[in-house]
Design a protein around this motif. Sequence first.
Motif, PDB file in Angstrom:
ATOM      1  N   GLY A  12       0.804  -1.210   0.000  1.00 18.85           N
ATOM      2  CA  GLY A  12       0.000   0.000   0.000  1.00 18.85           C
ATOM      3  C   GLY A  12       0.834   1.255   0.000  1.00 18.85           C
ATOM      4  N   SER A  13       0.242   2.337   0.479  1.00 20.13           N
ATOM      5  CA  SER A  13       0.871   3.656   0.407  1.00 20.13           C
ATOM      6  C   SER A  13       2.219   3.694   1.119  1.00 20.13           C
ATOM      7  N   PHE A  14       2.348   2.977   2.236  1.00 17.16           N
ATOM      8  CA  PHE A  14       3.619   2.990   2.954  1.00 17.16           C
ATOM      9  C   PHE A  14       4.748   2.461   2.089  1.00 17.16           C
ATOM     10  N   HIS A  15       4.512   1.319   1.434  1.00 15.60           N
ATOM     11  CA  HIS A  15       5.568   0.702   0.630  1.00 15.60           C
ATOM     12  C   HIS A  15       5.971   1.600  -0.538  1.00 15.60           C
ATOM     13  N   TYR A  16       4.974   2.234  -1.164  1.00 17.84           N
ATOM     14  CA  TYR A  16       5.290   3.093  -2.300  1.00 17.84           C
ATOM     15  C   TYR A  16       5.971   4.392  -1.854  1.00 17.84           C
ATOM     16  N   LYS A  17       5.591   4.878  -0.672  1.00 18.59           N
ATOM     17  CA  LYS A  17       6.248   6.072  -0.156  1.00 18.59           C
ATOM     18  C   LYS A  17       7.700   5.764   0.209  1.00 18.59           C
ATOM     19  N   LEU A  18       7.922   4.597   0.822  1.00 18.67           N
ATOM     20  CA  LEU A  18       9.292   4.186   1.152  1.00 18.67           C
ATOM     21  C   LEU A  18      10.110   4.024  -0.119  1.00 18.67           C
ATOM     22  N   LEU A  19       9.500   3.440  -1.153  1.00 19.21           N
ATOM     23  CA  LEU A  19      10.185   3.288  -2.443  1.00 19.21           C
ATOM     24  C   LEU A  19      10.554   4.659  -3.005  1.00 19.21           C
ATOM     25  N   ALA A  20       9.634   5.616  -2.903  1.00 19.73           N
ATOM     26  CA  ALA A  20       9.890   6.955  -3.439  1.00 19.73           C
ATOM     27  C   ALA A  20      10.982   7.668  -2.656  1.00 19.73           C
ATOM     28  N   VAL A  21      10.955   7.560  -1.320  1.00 21.57           N
ATOM     29  CA  VAL A  21      11.930   8.264  -0.481  1.00 21.57           C
ATOM     30  C   VAL A  21      13.332   7.704  -0.695  1.00 21.57           C
ATOM     31  N   LEU A 129      17.488  -1.475   3.692  1.00 17.24           N
ATOM     32  CA  LEU A 129      16.253  -1.024   4.325  1.00 17.24           C
ATOM     33  C   LEU A 129      15.029  -1.408   3.494  1.00 17.24           C
ATOM     34  N   MET A 130      15.090  -1.177   2.195  1.00 17.99           N
ATOM     35  CA  MET A 130      13.962  -1.519   1.334  1.00 17.99           C
ATOM     36  C   MET A 130      13.741  -3.026   1.314  1.00 17.99           C
ATOM     37  N   THR A 131      14.819  -3.801   1.305  1.00 21.96           N
ATOM     38  CA  THR A 131      14.715  -5.262   1.308  1.00 21.96           C
ATOM     39  C   THR A 131      13.989  -5.752   2.556  1.00 21.96           C
ATOM     40  N   GLU A 132      14.253  -5.124   3.688  1.00 18.74           N
ATOM     41  CA  GLU A 132      13.681  -5.594   4.953  1.00 18.74           C
ATOM     42  C   GLU A 132      12.227  -5.173   5.139  1.00 18.74           C
ATOM     43  N   TYR A 133      11.717  -4.327   4.273  1.00 21.37           N
ATOM     44  CA  TYR A 133      10.307  -3.938   4.336  1.00 21.37           C
ATOM     45  C   TYR A 133       9.474  -4.483   3.179  1.00 21.37           C
ATOM     46  N   ALA A 134      10.077  -4.769   2.050  1.00 22.03           N
ATOM     47  CA  ALA A 134       9.320  -5.215   0.883  1.00 22.03           C
ATOM     48  C   ALA A 134       8.725  -6.600   1.135  1.00 22.03           C
ATOM     49  N   PRO A 135       7.465  -6.839   0.745  1.00 17.49           N
ATOM     50  CA  PRO A 135       6.851  -8.161   0.925  1.00 17.49           C
ATOM     51  C   PRO A 135       7.534  -9.207   0.066  1.00 17.49           C
ATOM     52  N   LEU A 145      12.905  -1.814  -8.973  1.00 12.31           N
ATOM     53  CA  LEU A 145      12.296  -0.503  -9.200  1.00 12.31           C
ATOM     54  C   LEU A 145      13.056   0.583  -8.439  1.00 12.31           C
ATOM     55  N   LEU A 146      13.529   0.256  -7.242  1.00 15.94           N
ATOM     56  CA  LEU A 146      14.377   1.193  -6.505  1.00 15.94           C
ATOM     57  C   LEU A 146      15.612   1.539  -7.327  1.00 15.94           C
ATOM     58  N   GLU A 147      16.243   0.533  -7.872  1.00 17.78           N
ATOM     59  CA  GLU A 147      17.441   0.755  -8.682  1.00 17.78           C
ATOM     60  C   GLU A 147      17.122   1.521  -9.963  1.00 17.78           C
ATOM     61  N   SER A 148      15.867   1.432 -10.434  1.00 18.27           N
ATOM     62  CA  SER A 148      15.515   2.148 -11.654  1.00 18.27           C
ATOM     63  C   SER A 148      15.602   3.664 -11.479  1.00 18.27           C
ATOM     64  N   PHE A 149      15.550   4.125 -10.226  1.00 20.36           N
ATOM     65  CA  PHE A 149      15.736   5.555  -9.989  1.00 20.36           C
ATOM     66  C   PHE A 149      17.136   6.005 -10.418  1.00 20.36           C
ATOM     67  N   TRP A 150      18.067   5.054 -10.464  1.00 23.47           N
ATOM     68  CA  TRP A 150      19.409   5.372 -10.956  1.00 23.47           C
ATOM     69  C   TRP A 150      19.326   5.833 -12.415  1.00 23.47           C
ATOM     70  N   VAL A 182      18.429  19.121   1.269  1.00 23.82           N
ATOM     71  CA  VAL A 182      17.066  19.461   1.688  1.00 23.82           C
ATOM     72  C   VAL A 182      16.222  18.205   1.826  1.00 23.82           C
ATOM     73  N   TYR A 183      16.505  17.227   0.979  1.00 30.07           N
ATOM     74  CA  TYR A 183      15.737  15.979   0.944  1.00 30.07           C
ATOM     75  C   TYR A 183      15.860  15.171   2.236  1.00 30.07           C
ATOM     76  N   VAL A 184      16.926  15.397   3.001  1.00 31.64           N
ATOM     77  CA  VAL A 184      17.127  14.657   4.253  1.00 31.64           C
ATOM     78  C   VAL A 184      15.945  14.860   5.198  1.00 31.64           C
ATOM     79  N   PHE A 185      15.340  16.027   5.173  1.00 29.13           N
ATOM     80  CA  PHE A 185      14.204  16.267   6.058  1.00 29.13           C
ATOM     81  C   PHE A 185      13.032  15.346   5.731  1.00 29.13           C
ATOM     82  N   MET A 186      12.868  14.996   4.468  1.00 31.54           N
ATOM     83  CA  MET A 186      11.841  14.028   4.092  1.00 31.54           C
ATOM     84  C   MET A 186      12.141  12.668   4.697  1.00 31.54           C
ATOM     85  N   ILE A 187      13.424  12.327   4.705  1.00 38.28           N
ATOM     86  CA  ILE A 187      13.824  11.027   5.240  1.00 38.28           C
ATOM     87  C   ILE A 187      13.420  10.913   6.705  1.00 38.28           C
TER      88      ILE A 187
END
Length: 454
Positions: A12-21, A129-135, A145-150, A182-187
């Motif tokens: 859900g939204s949590f997983h996609y938000k974590l992926l985005a962050v 971190l993403m590995t430990e949360y992804a289903p 998909l995380l790596e695709s941000f590269w 600036v992005y650190v504050f989102m983290i």
Amino acid sequence: MLLERLEKLPVGSFHYKLLAVTGLGWLFDAMDTGLISFVLPILAKEWGLAPEQMGWIGSVGFIGMALGAVISGTIADRIGRKLVFSLTVILYSLATGACALSWNYESLMIFRFLVGFGLGGELPVAATLMTEYAPTKLRGRFIVLLESFWGLGWLAAACIAYLLIPQYGWQITFFIGALPAVYVFMIRVHMPESVRYLISKNRIGEAQEIVLMLEKKLHVASEPFDKELSDVEKGTSTVAEPKFSSLWSGMFARRTLMLWLAWFGINFSYYGIFMWLPSIVFQQGFTVVKTFEYVLIMTLAQLPGYYCAAWLVDVIGRKYTLSLFLLISGVASYFFGNAATPGELLAWGAAMSFFNLGAWGVLYTYTPELYPTAIRALGSGWAAGFGRIGSMIAPAMVGMMIGSRMSSSGIFMLFAGVFLAVALIVVGLGVESRQKSLEEIADEAAVHGEAASC
């Protein structure tokens, strides 16, 4: 119960938000790496740099990346994923801004080392971190998909170089690269600590609070936790402190050997090729603007490569997707080096980007899965750190090859051979982790005598 409830959470939204962050961190990292490759031809002309000096500007950043990956991976298993992720983002952001103030070759070398340290530390920690949360059923897809941000980061770098460098000079690129601070504050606001990490440190109450929060956020019916931990959680929460020797204990040695060689080979080939790609295209007789256009087109091919790999990792598995993409990367590299026309150069360059970056996505998926929680960031950090030796050597080596007037066909023959060798290593030494929970993968290691005394 804790891990069972974490695994049962609907996507859900949590997983996609974590992926985005975490993905934005990846994007900024790639943007920084890409920007230096576009800046190098300009600096060479402005500062009168020799090819060997250009190679060392690339390599010094990778020395920093190697140290950053090892040190950050080690301390992330001790003080947490989230804190280390935040600190490394701040470091490489500020150091990137400082690059714009460089007054000579030596000062730029110092700043690039600091950029590399922060960048190298952020990547394996974010993947862990993403590995430990992804289903489990979608873990491979999420990490690719995380790596695709590269790829998006390289695309951003190509656009910045194409649109801004001719108008405003190379310094503007590094000022833009400083924005992630600036992005650190989102983290800090949107990213919780890893539940599995908290359990491993016996911080059960904090882990339970996060799971309850996630259940509420994802509209899952909650109930109080049992005071008694499951057998898996008891084992996870009583492990010793992470040690380097654990990576080479028992049959973890086979996994570590495979990962280190794969990381070395893919770093060597990728950075040897892509750090020099604008310069190599430029040397074919194209103008700076036309060079940026060609590299931008090649960079666009990275994105479908990631998405193809994201689908295949959960269909044919990590091991075979990785080896297949590495093999075809080698074929594309060979023909790119022997391209005789602009059309061939573009076509094989795009194929090289497609399969090379798809392979990167799979490797970032594969690596943290092969270690238990107690040494996951440690193992990922050391694999990435060892791989950075390849990225240190390759840009300097290509600079020397170009300086000695070696043909591009000879240079790319070398890279094709490395891709082929790594593909064979993955097939021979790799194990499959598709559709298995992280705890199941660790249990299989124990059953087959692979468990380390960590």
